[in-house]
Design a protein around this motif. Sequence first.
Motif, PDB file in Angstrom:
ATOM      1  N   UNK A 192      -6.848   0.668 -25.956  1.00  0.00           N
ATOM      2  CA  UNK A 192      -5.741   0.755 -24.379  1.00  0.00           C
ATOM      3  C   UNK A 192      -4.041   0.424 -25.626  1.00  0.00           C
ATOM      4  N   UNK A 193      -4.358   0.504 -26.115  1.00  0.00           N
ATOM      5  CA  UNK A 193      -2.823   0.111 -26.636  1.00  0.00           C
ATOM      6  C   UNK A 193      -2.003   0.921 -26.972  1.00  0.00           C
ATOM      7  N   UNK A 194      -0.915   0.546 -26.419  1.00  0.00           N
ATOM      8  CA  UNK A 194       0.212   2.115 -26.126  1.00  0.00           C
ATOM      9  C   UNK A 194       0.738   2.685 -27.153  1.00  0.00           C
ATOM     10  N   UNK A 195       0.477   1.720 -28.020  1.00  0.00           N
ATOM     11  CA  UNK A 195       1.566   1.800 -29.312  1.00  0.00           C
ATOM     12  C   UNK A 195       0.178   1.868 -30.785  1.00  0.00           C
ATOM     13  N   UNK A 196      -0.996   2.311 -30.836  1.00  0.00           N
ATOM     14  CA  UNK A 196      -2.227   2.208 -31.486  1.00  0.00           C
ATOM     15  C   UNK A 196      -1.930   3.503 -32.120  1.00  0.00           C
ATOM     16  N   UNK A 197      -2.386   3.186 -33.597  1.00  0.00           N
ATOM     17  CA  UNK A 197      -2.923   3.943 -34.572  1.00  0.00           C
ATOM     18  C   UNK A 197      -3.654   4.806 -34.878  1.00  0.00           C
ATOM     19  N   UNK A 198      -3.472   6.029 -35.274  1.00  0.00           N
ATOM     20  CA  UNK A 198      -5.291   7.211 -35.458  1.00  0.00           C
ATOM     21  C   UNK A 198      -5.184   6.651 -37.215  1.00  0.00           C
ATOM     22  N   UNK A 199      -6.745   6.793 -37.113  1.00  0.00           N
ATOM     23  CA  UNK A 199      -7.257   6.776 -38.486  1.00  0.00           C
ATOM     24  C   UNK A 199      -6.488   6.959 -39.339  1.00  0.00           C
ATOM     25  N   UNK A 200      -5.485   8.571 -39.704  1.00  0.00           N
ATOM     26  CA  UNK A 200      -4.738   8.650 -40.438  1.00  0.00           C
ATOM     27  C   UNK A 200      -3.288   7.379 -40.627  1.00  0.00           C
ATOM     28  N   UNK A 201      -2.890   7.616 -39.843  1.00  0.00           N
ATOM     29  CA  UNK A 201      -2.039   6.535 -39.784  1.00  0.00           C
ATOM     30  C   UNK A 201      -2.577   5.074 -40.125  1.00  0.00           C
TER      31      UNK A 201
END
Length: 123
Positions: free
Chosen positions: A77-86
Amino acid sequence: MAEPTPRRNEPRLRPAPLLFEPAEASADPEHFFDLESIEDPRTLLTRATELTQAFRAAADRAMEFQAIAAAQLADPRRFDRLTSADLAERAEWTEDYAKRMVEFGRDLMRGAETEGRTPVDPR
């Protein structure tokens, strides 16, 4: 080995306080929480055990906060969410470990919600 973190109805044990060392004492590599000055082996064992338990409890609690933060940062739901890699790169984890930490954090947050607490409530 660290004891498992208490859940729901189990009280959280409070470890012995970690006292901060003066700067001049911490500069000495042989100095560690004044343990080197304890001559009685019984007293040394007791204090060293208290410190060991305190460090384990602190590490366990810090890991829970890491997991909650990872879950929050990976929230779709976050517009700036991080991927698992990030997340893995940022926290110096493997990507697989980052995925597991996100799931662990989600579990912790779900448990806190069912108990009526916020996920970062230190109880």
